[in-house]
Design an enzyme around this catalytic site. Structure first.
Site, PDB file in Angstrom:
ATOM      1  N   HIS A  19       3.124   4.077  -3.538  1.00 61.22           N
ATOM      2  CA  HIS A  19       3.576   5.435  -3.870  1.00 61.22           C
ATOM      3  C   HIS A  19       4.932   5.377  -4.574  1.00 61.22           C
ATOM      4  O   HIS A  19       5.146   6.014  -5.604  1.00 61.22           O
ATOM      5  CB  HIS A  19       3.711   6.282  -2.605  1.00 61.22           C
ATOM      6  CG  HIS A  19       2.425   6.624  -1.938  1.00 61.22           C
ATOM      7  ND1 HIS A  19       1.447   7.376  -2.550  1.00 61.22           N
ATOM      8  CD2 HIS A  19       1.950   6.326  -0.696  1.00 61.22           C
ATOM      9  CE1 HIS A  19       0.426   7.534  -1.716  1.00 61.22           C
ATOM     10  NE2 HIS A  19       0.704   6.903  -0.589  1.00 61.22           N
TER      11      HIS A  19
ATOM     12  N   TYR B 249       4.178  15.811   3.739  1.00 59.78           N
ATOM     13  CA  TYR B 249       3.536  14.512   3.512  1.00 59.78           C
ATOM     14  C   TYR B 249       4.395  13.677   2.563  1.00 59.78           C
ATOM     15  O   TYR B 249       4.731  14.111   1.463  1.00 59.78           O
ATOM     16  CB  TYR B 249       2.158  14.779   2.911  1.00 59.78           C
ATOM     17  CG  TYR B 249       1.181  13.645   2.926  1.00 59.78           C
ATOM     18  CD1 TYR B 249       0.586  13.226   4.114  1.00 59.78           C
ATOM     19  CD2 TYR B 249       0.813  13.015   1.741  1.00 59.78           C
ATOM     20  CE1 TYR B 249      -0.347  12.197   4.115  1.00 59.78           C
ATOM     21  CE2 TYR B 249      -0.119  11.990   1.731  1.00 59.78           C
ATOM     22  CZ  TYR B 249      -0.690  11.582   2.926  1.00 59.78           C
ATOM     23  OH  TYR B 249      -1.617  10.566   2.920  1.00 59.78           O
TER      24      TYR B 249
ATOM     25  N   ARG C 151       0.844  -1.195   0.000  1.00 56.48           N
ATOM     26  CA  ARG C 151       0.000   0.000   0.000  1.00 56.48           C
ATOM     27  C   ARG C 151       0.878   1.243   0.000  1.00 56.48           C
ATOM     28  O   ARG C 151       0.917   1.989  -0.959  1.00 56.48           O
ATOM     29  CB  ARG C 151      -0.969  -0.018   1.189  1.00 56.48           C
ATOM     30  CG  ARG C 151      -2.147   0.964   1.030  1.00 56.48           C
ATOM     31  CD  ARG C 151      -1.787   2.386   1.340  1.00 56.48           C
ATOM     32  NE  ARG C 151      -1.252   2.536   2.694  1.00 56.48           N
ATOM     33  CZ  ARG C 151      -0.653   3.642   3.124  1.00 56.48           C
ATOM     34  NH1 ARG C 151      -0.488   4.686   2.316  1.00 56.48           N
ATOM     35  NH2 ARG C 151      -0.180   3.713   4.360  1.00 56.48           N
TER      36      ARG C 151
ATOM     37  N   SER D  65       3.185  10.903   8.994  1.00 51.99           N
ATOM     38  CA  SER D  65       3.148  10.902   7.530  1.00 51.99           C
ATOM     39  C   SER D  65       4.361  11.563   6.900  1.00 51.99           C
ATOM     40  O   SER D  65       4.760  11.224   5.785  1.00 51.99           O
ATOM     41  CB  SER D  65       1.890  11.625   7.041  1.00 51.99           C
ATOM     42  OG  SER D  65       0.748  11.196   7.728  1.00 51.99           O
TER      43      SER D  65
END
Length: 353
Positions: free
Chosen positions: A26, A296, A22, A176
């Site tokens: 990215h 982030y 997951r 994050s």
């Protein structure tokens, strides 16, 4: 809300979740294949990883122009993961406003059993209806308070209470940006533990942008966290997540039981996860800037793309994103920042940082 029906083996001190499939999405620009997912799930399951998270990097429904399109539909990957795992539970992430209630139902139908719902750390109230649905469906629930470094511990605890009252069984302090440093993690986890008591467990999700993913996770456990995230080979956004194989080695040495075999997880990281990565997750200048400036982590690839498009330095884009206090979902503002820097370059006024 009781924690008695949480999937938690009594021999564990903490429950580990691997988020390579997951958060790693990215880093891979959401281009996982079925073969890669099947191989990684099998290896993690063999090593004893109890929970494996599978979704688009930005959660259910994240495949889009704004966040990046998935090579393989995430629901197909969730189904494959659930069919492949013999012992591990499959978790999925959703962000209210990106994913929908129908996405949650479909993920459950495909074999997902742990619903992880993420909001910005001041917006827990937008998750209430989703937690309610997840519990009605019989799913285990986890809440993510993203960008937890941006508010003090007592305010974070208040947001955690909103999630717990809505049906969340474990609330995570989510770093994050990889911006929290040791006592920052300890104080936030301790505040949540004090607020939630037996109503919900507390978890921690770290990033390596300042090189502290493992150390911060140890601090979290010592402060009372019962669930910890990591990714094999640091396979995640930014400089990556705390590497699971290193976490298990450290936890073994300090007597924290996880049920994961150190040698098997080291083999999985080296022989199965690493070949699926487009490159190693690096603690380079861009990643350091994100940790230092509180950006982030998933902004990294977006910043690199705009850097190449407009001919401006990615690290300057990221630093200004931190100055603007941008949060997840505001990736498009990197274009505005790039144009701003470009204008300054053309006029000869760009600062060094």
């Amino acid at each position: 809300m009781s924690t008695k029906d949480i999937f938690f083996n009594p021999i564990w001190d903490v429950r580990m979740t691997d988020t390579s499939l997951r958060d790693g999405s990215h880093h891979k620009r959401h281009q996982f294949t079925k073969d890669e997912v099947g191989a990684i799930v099998a290896a993690l399951d063999t090593a004893g990883v109890p929970v494996i998270e599978v979704t688009h990097g930005d959660g259910l429904g994240g495949s889009s122009f704004n966040y990046g399109f998935s090579k393989t539909p995430e629901q197909e990957l969730i189904k494959l993961a659930a069919e492949t795992a013999k012992e591990a539970k499959i978790a999925f992430l959703m962000l209210p406003g990106v994913g929908t209630k129908e996405d949650i139902k479909e993920a459950q139908n495909n074999g997902g059993s742990i619903c992880r719902i993420a909001t910005h750390c001041t917006e827990a109230d937008v998750s209430i209806q989703h937690f309610g649905l997840a519990r009605e469906l019989g799913l285990e629930t986890v809440g993510f308070l993203m960008m937890s470094h941006t508010i003090p511990p007592e305010k974070l605890a208040q947001q955690a209470r909103i999630m717990a009252d809505a049906g969340c069984q474990c609330v995570y302090v989510v770093d994050s940006a990889g911006a929290l440093v040791l006592e920052g993690v300890r104080d936030r986890v301790a505040a949540l533990v004090a607020e939630l008591g037996s109503d919900a467990q507390v978890g921690f999700h770290g990033h390596e942008n300042l090189g502290l993913g493992v150390a911060n996770s140890v601090e979290a456990v010592r402060a009372g966290a019962k669930q910890i995230d990591g990714s094999c080979r640091r396979f995640g956004a930014g400089a990556g997540n705390a590497p699971v194989e290193a976490l298990i080695g450290v936890f073994d040495k300090i007597g924290v039981k996880t049920g994961i075999d150190f040698f098997d997880i080291a083999d999985a990281a080296e022989e199965v996860v690493a070949p699926a990565m487009p490159a190693e997750c690096l603690l380079d200048r861009n990643a350091l800037i994100m940790g230092y400036s509180g950006v982030y982590s998933s902004f990294l690839k977006h910043a690199i793309r705009q850097s190449e498009r407009y001919g401006v330095p990615a690290h300057q884009l990221l630093h200004r994103a931190g100055q603007r206090k941008l949060i997840g979902g505001q990736e498009d503002q990197l274009i505005d920042i790039a144009l701003e820097i470009k204008r300054e370059q053309d006029s000869g006024a760009t600062a060094a940082h």
